[in-house]
Scaffold this motif. Structure first.
Motif, PDB file in Angstrom:
ATOM      1  N   THR A   1      47.718  -9.177 -51.770  1.00  0.00           N
ATOM      2  CA  THR A   1      48.773  -9.399 -50.776  1.00  0.00           C
ATOM      3  C   THR A   1      50.076  -9.718 -51.479  1.00  0.00           C
ATOM      4  N   THR A   2      50.027 -10.567 -52.493  1.00  0.00           N
ATOM      5  CA  THR A   2      51.180 -10.838 -53.332  1.00  0.00           C
ATOM      6  C   THR A   2      50.739 -10.628 -54.765  1.00  0.00           C
ATOM      7  N   ALA A   3      51.388  -9.676 -55.465  1.00  0.00           N
ATOM      8  CA  ALA A   3      50.968  -9.383 -56.833  1.00  0.00           C
ATOM      9  C   ALA A   3      51.183 -10.602 -57.720  1.00  0.00           C
ATOM     10  N   SER A   4      50.292 -10.833 -58.659  1.00  0.00           N
ATOM     11  CA  SER A   4      50.421 -11.958 -59.574  1.00  0.00           C
ATOM     12  C   SER A   4      50.684 -11.436 -60.978  1.00  0.00           C
ATOM     13  N   PHE A   5      51.583 -12.091 -61.692  1.00  0.00           N
ATOM     14  CA  PHE A   5      51.983 -11.650 -63.005  1.00  0.00           C
ATOM     15  C   PHE A   5      51.804 -12.800 -63.982  1.00  0.00           C
ATOM     16  N   ALA A   6      51.298 -12.506 -65.167  1.00  0.00           N
ATOM     17  CA  ALA A   6      50.918 -13.566 -66.088  1.00  0.00           C
ATOM     18  C   ALA A   6      52.103 -14.175 -66.823  1.00  0.00           C
ATOM     19  N   THR A   7      53.033 -13.362 -67.321  1.00  0.00           N
ATOM     20  CA  THR A   7      54.120 -13.873 -68.136  1.00  0.00           C
ATOM     21  C   THR A   7      55.457 -13.362 -67.607  1.00  0.00           C
ATOM     22  N   PRO A   8      56.531 -14.118 -67.832  1.00  0.00           N
ATOM     23  CA  PRO A   8      57.848 -13.678 -67.357  1.00  0.00           C
ATOM     24  C   PRO A   8      58.268 -12.366 -68.019  1.00  0.00           C
ATOM     25  N   PRO A   9      59.124 -11.590 -67.359  1.00  0.00           N
ATOM     26  CA  PRO A   9      59.580 -10.328 -67.942  1.00  0.00           C
ATOM     27  C   PRO A   9      60.552 -10.559 -69.087  1.00  0.00           C
ATOM     28  N   THR A  10      60.628  -9.575 -69.968  1.00  0.00           N
ATOM     29  CA  THR A  10      61.558  -9.605 -71.099  1.00  0.00           C
ATOM     30  C   THR A  10      62.825  -8.843 -70.734  1.00  0.00           C
ATOM     31  N   PRO A  11      64.016  -9.396 -70.988  1.00  0.00           N
ATOM     32  CA  PRO A  11      65.261  -8.680 -70.684  1.00  0.00           C
ATOM     33  C   PRO A  11      65.304  -7.313 -71.365  1.00  0.00           C
ATOM     34  N   PHE A  12      65.984  -6.355 -70.732  1.00  0.00           N
ATOM     35  CA  PHE A  12      66.066  -5.000 -71.269  1.00  0.00           C
ATOM     36  C   PHE A  12      67.258  -4.266 -70.674  1.00  0.00           C
ATOM     37  N   THR A  13      67.565  -3.130 -71.285  1.00  0.00           N
ATOM     38  CA  THR A  13      68.523  -2.166 -70.731  1.00  0.00           C
ATOM     39  C   THR A  13      67.867  -0.795 -70.759  1.00  0.00           C
ATOM     40  N   ALA A  14      67.889  -0.097 -69.646  1.00  0.00           N
ATOM     41  CA  ALA A  14      67.308   1.246 -69.542  1.00  0.00           C
ATOM     42  C   ALA A  14      68.362   2.206 -69.009  1.00  0.00           C
ATOM     43  N   ILE A  15      68.523   3.347 -69.672  1.00  0.00           N
ATOM     44  CA  ILE A  15      69.472   4.377 -69.253  1.00  0.00           C
ATOM     45  C   ILE A  15      68.680   5.567 -68.702  1.00  0.00           C
TER      46      ILE A  15
ATOM     47  N   ILE B   1      70.124   0.456 -65.861  1.00  0.00           N
ATOM     48  CA  ILE B   1      69.365  -0.649 -65.272  1.00  0.00           C
ATOM     49  C   ILE B   1      69.230  -1.743 -66.318  1.00  0.00           C
ATOM     50  N   THR B   2      69.598  -2.955 -65.943  1.00  0.00           N
ATOM     51  CA  THR B   2      69.530  -4.065 -66.886  1.00  0.00           C
ATOM     52  C   THR B   2      68.813  -5.257 -66.258  1.00  0.00           C
ATOM     53  N   LEU B   3      68.084  -5.964 -67.083  1.00  0.00           N
ATOM     54  CA  LEU B   3      67.486  -7.233 -66.694  1.00  0.00           C
ATOM     55  C   LEU B   3      68.006  -8.293 -67.647  1.00  0.00           C
ATOM     56  N   LYS B   4      68.636  -9.340 -67.092  1.00  0.00           N
ATOM     57  CA  LYS B   4      69.191 -10.430 -67.890  1.00  0.00           C
ATOM     58  C   LYS B   4      68.544 -11.751 -67.491  1.00  0.00           C
ATOM     59  N   SER B   5      68.239 -12.574 -68.464  1.00  0.00           N
ATOM     60  CA  SER B   5      67.766 -13.929 -68.197  1.00  0.00           C
ATOM     61  C   SER B   5      68.968 -14.838 -68.026  1.00  0.00           C
ATOM     62  N   LEU B   6      68.982 -15.599 -66.925  1.00  0.00           N
ATOM     63  CA  LEU B   6      70.063 -16.542 -66.653  1.00  0.00           C
ATOM     64  C   LEU B   6      69.666 -17.963 -67.025  1.00  0.00           C
ATOM     65  N   GLY B   7      68.436 -18.129 -67.525  1.00  0.00           N
ATOM     66  CA  GLY B   7      67.932 -19.445 -67.877  1.00  0.00           C
ATOM     67  C   GLY B   7      67.244 -20.131 -66.708  1.00  0.00           C
ATOM     68  N   ASN B   8      66.399 -21.089 -67.009  1.00  0.00           N
ATOM     69  CA  ASN B   8      65.698 -21.874 -65.990  1.00  0.00           C
ATOM     70  C   ASN B   8      64.889 -21.008 -65.023  1.00  0.00           C
ATOM     71  N   GLY B   9      64.320 -19.920 -65.539  1.00  0.00           N
ATOM     72  CA  GLY B   9      63.490 -19.070 -64.697  1.00  0.00           C
ATOM     73  C   GLY B   9      64.245 -18.183 -63.735  1.00  0.00           C
ATOM     74  N   GLU B  10      65.556 -18.026 -63.950  1.00  0.00           N
ATOM     75  CA  GLU B  10      66.392 -17.180 -63.095  1.00  0.00           C
ATOM     76  C   GLU B  10      66.746 -15.889 -63.844  1.00  0.00           C
ATOM     77  N   TYR B  11      66.792 -14.779 -63.092  1.00  0.00           N
ATOM     78  CA  TYR B  11      67.092 -13.472 -63.682  1.00  0.00           C
ATOM     79  C   TYR B  11      68.073 -12.697 -62.814  1.00  0.00           C
ATOM     80  N   GLU B  12      68.816 -11.801 -63.484  1.00  0.00           N
ATOM     81  CA  GLU B  12      69.668 -10.840 -62.770  1.00  0.00           C
ATOM     82  C   GLU B  12      69.191  -9.435 -63.113  1.00  0.00           C
ATOM     83  N   TYR B  13      68.923  -8.642 -62.071  1.00  0.00           N
ATOM     84  CA  TYR B  13      68.446  -7.267 -62.232  1.00  0.00           C
ATOM     85  C   TYR B  13      69.483  -6.347 -61.594  1.00  0.00           C
TER      86      TYR B  13
END
Length: 235
Positions: free
Chosen positions: A20-34, A49-61
């Motif tokens: 019902t809700t997917a579970s993920f073991a570890t946080p994602p790693t920031p990346f850039t994809a073209i 497409i970019t994924l940035k860590s904002l700290g404290n478990g917050e991310y910007e996608y």
């Protein structure tokens, strides 16, 4: 492409089971994809497409598409989809999502999730709506990332709670098999994922041990777009 529509913004182990809700073991790693973006087999632009860590478990996608060929280039067509999410209970949860599409005119949408009151508010400038939030909820922009993170843990079948304009949809996805796929970034042996609860086309090819997002994505919702990976980098 005549107009640049919002992609599924763009956009794939466990035992075989539906969650019902997917579970993920570890946080994602920031990346850039073209990506190379096309419609009906004709190149129309590129996506970053970019994924940035904002700290404290917050991310910007972020998913930024720019029209560089044909009519899309002539119109200066482009789109921007930006999500802020938190990593909570080993799963991504959307906190905010903004979308802007520019072509003949500008279309905008903003989603805010108040996790204190468990309310989602959506405003596209016409008919604002509110509805109840659900733990593990993602938005249409981060959906391909959420699927990729689930596949990384070996899931073959999953249900994602996706916040759309007026409600949360329980969208189901399933691995249909493994295929060889050729994209500008190279040739890969990929898992092909498709949506199982709708006739809207969503097919994505993932190499989850290498990339968090698909190497190729084809969809009908949002403009019949196909994205093919050109380059992927992470710290």
């Amino acid at each position: 492409m005549l107009t640049l529509k919002r992609p599924l913004p763009l956009v794939a182990g466990f035992a075989l089971a539906v969650f019902t809700t997917a579970s993920f073991a570890t946080p994602p790693t920031p990346f850039t994809a073209i990506y190379q973006v096309s419609r009906d087999g004709e190149a129309m632009g590129n996506a970053t497409i970019t994924l940035k860590s904002l700290g404290n478990g917050e991310y910007e996608y972020s998913n930024q598409i720019q029209g560089t060929s044909g009519l899309a280039a002539a119109l200066g067509a482009n789109s921007s989809d930006v999500t802020r999410f938190r990593w909570n209970n080993n799963a991504p949860e959307t906190e905010s999502y903004t979308s802007e599409v520019k072509a003949f005119k500008v279309k905008q949408r903003a989603m805010r999730v108040n996790w204190a009151t468990k309310q989602v508010s959506v405003d596209d400038g016409k008919n604002p709506s509110t509805y109840a939030a659900q733990p593990g909820m993602v938005d249409r922009n981060t959906l391909p990332l959420a699927i990729g993170l689930s596949l990384r843990n070996g899931s073959q079948s999953m249900t994602m709670p996706v916040g759309v304009k007026q409600q949360i949809e329980q969208q189901r996805f399933k691995v249909q098999g493994t295929e060889s796929v050729q994209v500008p970034a190279g040739s890969f042996h990929a898992e092909r994922v498709s949506r199982a609860d709708s006739d809207k086309r969503y097919e994505a090819w993932y190499v989850p041990k290498q990339f968090a997002v698909p190497v190729k994505l084809a969809q009908s919702d949002g403009g019949d777009l196909t994205l093919q990976l050109v380059h992927y980098s992470s710290p």
